[in-house]
Design a protein around this motif. Structure first.
Motif, PDB file in Angstrom:
ATOM      1  N   TRP A 146       0.812  -0.920  -0.063  1.00  0.00           N
ATOM      2  CA  TRP A 146       0.077  -0.080   0.025  1.00  0.00           C
ATOM      3  C   TRP A 146       0.839   1.264   0.053  1.00  0.00           C
ATOM      4  CZ3 TRP A 146       0.382   3.039   4.554  1.00  0.00           C
ATOM      5  CH2 TRP A 146       0.930   2.402   5.628  1.00  0.00           C
ATOM      6  N   ASN A 163      -3.290   5.622   0.329  1.00  0.00           N
ATOM      7  CA  ASN A 163      -3.758   4.826  -0.796  1.00  0.00           C
ATOM      8  C   ASN A 163      -4.564   6.067  -1.751  1.00  0.00           C
ATOM      9  OD1 ASN A 163      -2.559   2.383  -0.304  1.00  0.00           O
ATOM     10  ND2 ASN A 163      -4.394   1.844   0.725  1.00  0.00           N
ATOM     11  N   HIS A 274      -8.257  -4.443  19.179  1.00  0.00           N
ATOM     12  CA  HIS A 274      -7.672  -5.263  17.961  1.00  0.00           C
ATOM     13  C   HIS A 274      -6.834  -4.590  16.890  1.00  0.00           C
ATOM     14  CE1 HIS A 274     -10.301  -8.683  19.751  1.00  0.00           C
ATOM     15  NE2 HIS A 274     -11.249  -7.555  19.942  1.00  0.00           N
ATOM     16  N   CYS A 275      -7.065  -3.252  16.830  1.00  0.00           N
ATOM     17  CA  CYS A 275      -6.529  -2.451  15.496  1.00  0.00           C
ATOM     18  C   CYS A 275      -5.454  -1.668  15.814  1.00  0.00           C
ATOM     19  CB  CYS A 275      -7.578  -1.907  14.730  1.00  0.00           C
ATOM     20  SG  CYS A 275      -9.212  -2.840  14.855  1.00  0.00           S
ATOM     21  N   SER A 277      -2.771  -1.158  17.474  1.00  0.00           N
ATOM     22  CA  SER A 277      -1.180  -1.447  17.410  1.00  0.00           C
ATOM     23  C   SER A 277      -1.038  -1.267  15.902  1.00  0.00           C
ATOM     24  CB  SER A 277      -0.996  -2.836  17.617  1.00  0.00           C
ATOM     25  OG  SER A 277      -1.812  -3.881  16.681  1.00  0.00           O
ATOM     26  N   CYS A 278      -1.787  -1.466  14.858  1.00  0.00           N
ATOM     27  CA  CYS A 278      -1.182  -1.142  13.634  1.00  0.00           C
ATOM     28  C   CYS A 278      -1.746   0.026  13.041  1.00  0.00           C
ATOM     29  CB  CYS A 278      -1.634  -2.349  12.751  1.00  0.00           C
ATOM     30  SG  CYS A 278      -0.849  -3.804  13.177  1.00  0.00           S
ATOM     31  N   ILE A 289       1.721   0.649  11.575  1.00  0.00           N
ATOM     32  CA  ILE A 289       2.148  -0.476  10.732  1.00  0.00           C
ATOM     33  C   ILE A 289       1.542  -0.581   9.378  1.00  0.00           C
ATOM     34  CG2 ILE A 289       2.255  -3.020  10.460  1.00  0.00           C
ATOM     35  CD1 ILE A 289       3.128  -2.959  13.533  1.00  0.00           C
ATOM     36  N   GLY A 290       0.073  -0.352   9.550  1.00  0.00           N
ATOM     37  CA  GLY A 290      -0.942  -0.171   8.527  1.00  0.00           C
ATOM     38  C   GLY A 290      -1.302   1.340   8.068  1.00  0.00           C
ATOM     39  N   PRO A 291      -1.975   1.428   7.094  1.00  0.00           N
ATOM     40  CA  PRO A 291      -2.448   2.536   6.597  1.00  0.00           C
ATOM     41  C   PRO A 291      -3.125   3.539   7.626  1.00  0.00           C
ATOM     42  CG  PRO A 291      -3.370   0.831   4.998  1.00  0.00           C
ATOM     43  CD  PRO A 291      -2.736   0.270   6.317  1.00  0.00           C
ATOM     44  N   LEU A 302     -10.597   0.693  -1.096  1.00  0.00           N
ATOM     45  CA  LEU A 302      -9.978   0.041   0.089  1.00  0.00           C
ATOM     46  C   LEU A 302      -9.033  -1.217  -0.450  1.00  0.00           C
ATOM     47  CD1 LEU A 302     -13.087  -0.817   2.055  1.00  0.00           C
ATOM     48  CD2 LEU A 302     -11.168   0.665   2.875  1.00  0.00           C
ATOM     49  N   GLY A 303      -7.971  -1.228   0.414  1.00  0.00           N
ATOM     50  CA  GLY A 303      -6.989  -2.224   0.081  1.00  0.00           C
ATOM     51  C   GLY A 303      -6.158  -2.083  -0.887  1.00  0.00           C
ATOM     52  N   ALA A 304      -5.686  -0.530  -1.188  1.00  0.00           N
ATOM     53  CA  ALA A 304      -4.897  -0.180  -2.363  1.00  0.00           C
ATOM     54  C   ALA A 304      -5.584  -0.461  -3.511  1.00  0.00           C
ATOM     55  CB  ALA A 304      -3.461  -0.613  -2.187  1.00  0.00           C
ATOM     56  N   LYS A 325      -7.489  -9.893  -0.865  1.00  0.00           N
ATOM     57  CA  LYS A 325      -6.054  -9.392  -1.342  1.00  0.00           C
ATOM     58  C   LYS A 325      -5.051 -10.511  -0.852  1.00  0.00           C
ATOM     59  CE  LYS A 325      -3.085  -5.371  -1.186  1.00  0.00           C
ATOM     60  NZ  LYS A 325      -2.880  -3.949  -0.971  1.00  0.00           N
ATOM     61  N   ASN A 328      -2.043 -10.332   1.924  1.00  0.00           N
ATOM     62  CA  ASN A 328      -1.658  -8.987   2.489  1.00  0.00           C
ATOM     63  C   ASN A 328      -1.399  -9.056   4.091  1.00  0.00           C
ATOM     64  OD1 ASN A 328      -3.764  -7.685   4.454  1.00  0.00           O
ATOM     65  ND2 ASN A 328      -5.114  -8.994   2.832  1.00  0.00           N
ATOM     66  N   MET A 336     -13.057 -12.830  15.618  1.00  0.00           N
ATOM     67  CA  MET A 336     -13.815 -11.620  16.119  1.00  0.00           C
ATOM     68  C   MET A 336     -15.264 -12.014  15.589  1.00  0.00           C
ATOM     69  SD  MET A 336     -11.569  -8.488  15.736  1.00  0.00           S
ATOM     70  CE  MET A 336     -12.722  -7.271  16.250  1.00  0.00           C
ATOM     71  N   LEU A 348     -15.898   3.148  10.941  1.00  0.00           N
ATOM     72  CA  LEU A 348     -15.005   3.734  10.209  1.00  0.00           C
ATOM     73  C   LEU A 348     -15.297   4.212   8.764  1.00  0.00           C
ATOM     74  CD1 LEU A 348     -12.367   0.576  10.373  1.00  0.00           C
ATOM     75  CD2 LEU A 348     -12.032   3.175  11.357  1.00  0.00           C
TER      76      LEU A 348
END
Ligand code: HEC
Ligand SMILES: [Cu+2]
Length: 353
Positions: A146, A163, A274-275, A277-278, A289-291, A302-304, A325, A328, A336, A348
């Motif tokens: 991405w 992205n 859950h999210c 940290s990235c 770590i992620g977008p 979404l997802g580049a 993807k 990825n 979950m 979101l």
């Protein structure tokens, strides 16, 4: 005396009837037409929308025409060579002819054509260097798989997104590109380029968009399993809209947006668990770590580029991203419950400044 040329099998080529040649030509035209029918669209180098891309396209056409001429000349010479004929030349004459071909075709022709190409290529390359007047700066960092996009000089403070790249129309923009993990390639075909995104190094390219439009961009350096799914949505906006776009993405605005709805505290907690940290969501988390997801609701894809953004798309991504993807770098959240994933997706999607 020499033996008579005896390319008997190959000389059969002369017997190919002209009707057959016509048929071959017809098939060639259909095949080429089929291929070139795909030469339009938001990633077409044949449809340039900026000076740098026009330069590249011009060079491309010149090279194509020149190589077509070379192909025709070589083919004619090749067919001519099969012509059965009495060879009456002496060995010395043969050597003379061979020498003329080597010097003419092997030295003079390449030197002349490469010099001519350089005469076009060097100034075109020069125009893509960030020289002269300082321009708008946009940083683009390639990740597996991405694009991180940063606007370091935005009024009010740096803006970060992913992205989805917006740029002002009708003015030069310097793209400072690099890579976070492996080498990626930055390429907006309709604007020019491309340039490598190398970890630990910043490469610069100056591009300009002539028209307000949406352009496709694609990672142009094989970077692993997700490479083909690494697109970038590029949009050129008039200066005021561009400034407004950046203005709406200042930290305070984004934090206010993410924390506005008091009823969503439970969802934000799930996100923190859950999210966070990235992923960064301004005002909620600061993972890197992620977008960055602070303005995820306003992404075009979404997802580049693997999914079009529409209602329910984020929750689809959360449930099925490893199918959409494959490979990825976001772990599957199959453990979950779907209600939580749906709630996270819905929240979101509201993050649209
Ligand atoms: C281990 C790190 C990690 C965790 C944990 C994680 N993600 Fe991701 N996420 C990523 C990466 C990396 C990508 C980029 C995937 C790609 O496009 O190749 C991504 C992409 C996304 C995207 C698409 C972004 C875009 O611009 O297209 C969304 C939405 C998303 N994640 C939401 C979440 C949510 C919600 C959670 C928590 C349930 C979560 N992620 C947990 C790493 C993570
Ligand atoms: Cu790549």
């Amino acid at each position: 005396m020499r033996e008579r040329n005896s390319y008997t099998i190959l000389s059969n080529i002369q017997r190919v009837s002209s009707r057959r040649v016509n048929l071959i030509a017809l098939i060639a035209v259909i095949v080429i037409a089929g291929f070139t029918a795909g030469c339009s669209g938001d990633k077409s180098i044949l449809d340039p929308a900026g000076q740098a891309a026009r330069d590249v396209t011009l060079i491309w056409w010149i090279m194509l025409s020149f190589s077509a001429v070379v192909l025709i000349v070589v083919t004619v010479l090749w067919l001519y060579a099969f012509k059965p004929r009495e060879v009456t030349r002496t060995a010395a004459q043969e050597r003379g002819i061979a020498r003329r071909w080597i010097i003419g075709g092997g030295i003079v022709l390449p030197v002349a054509s490469i010099t001519a190409l350089l005469a076009f290529g060097v100034p075109a390359g020069q125009r893509m260097l960030p020289l002269g007047e300082p321009a708008e700066v946009i940083e683009v960092i390639g990740h597996q798989w991405w694009f991180e996009v940063r606007y370091p000089n935005a009024e009010g403070g740096e803006v970060v997104t992913a992205n989805h790249l917006v740029m002002p129309v009708g003015e030069p923009v310097d793209f400072n590109v690099s890579g976070a993990d492996v080498i990626h390639g930055f390429w907006i075909p309709r604007l020019g380029g491309k340039i490598d995104m190398i970890p630990g190094r910043v490469n610069r390219i100056r591009l300009e968009a002539d028209i307000p439009a949406v352009f496709g961009a694609q990672c142009a350096e094989l970077c692993g399993v997700g490479h083909a799914h690494m697109h970038l949505h590029v949009e050129s906006l008039p200066r005021e809209e561009y400034d407004a776009w950046l203005g709406a993405r200042q930290d305070e605005q984004l934090s206010a947006l993410a924390t506005a709805d008091a009823d969503q505290e439970e969802v934000r907690d799930a996100f923190r668990t859950h999210c966070a940290s990235c992923h960064q969501v301004a005002g909620v988390s600061s993972g890197n770590i992620g977008p960055d997801l602070s303005d995820i609701g306003s992404r075009a894809t979404l997802g580049a580029g693997v999914m079009v953004m529409e209602e329910g798309a984020v929750s689809q991504w959360l449930k099925h991203h490893q199918t959409l993807k494959p490979g990825n770098r976001m772990p599957s959240h199959g453990d979950m419950d779907t209600d939580t994933l749906d709630a996270l997706g819905a929240w979101l999607e509201t993050l649209s400044p």
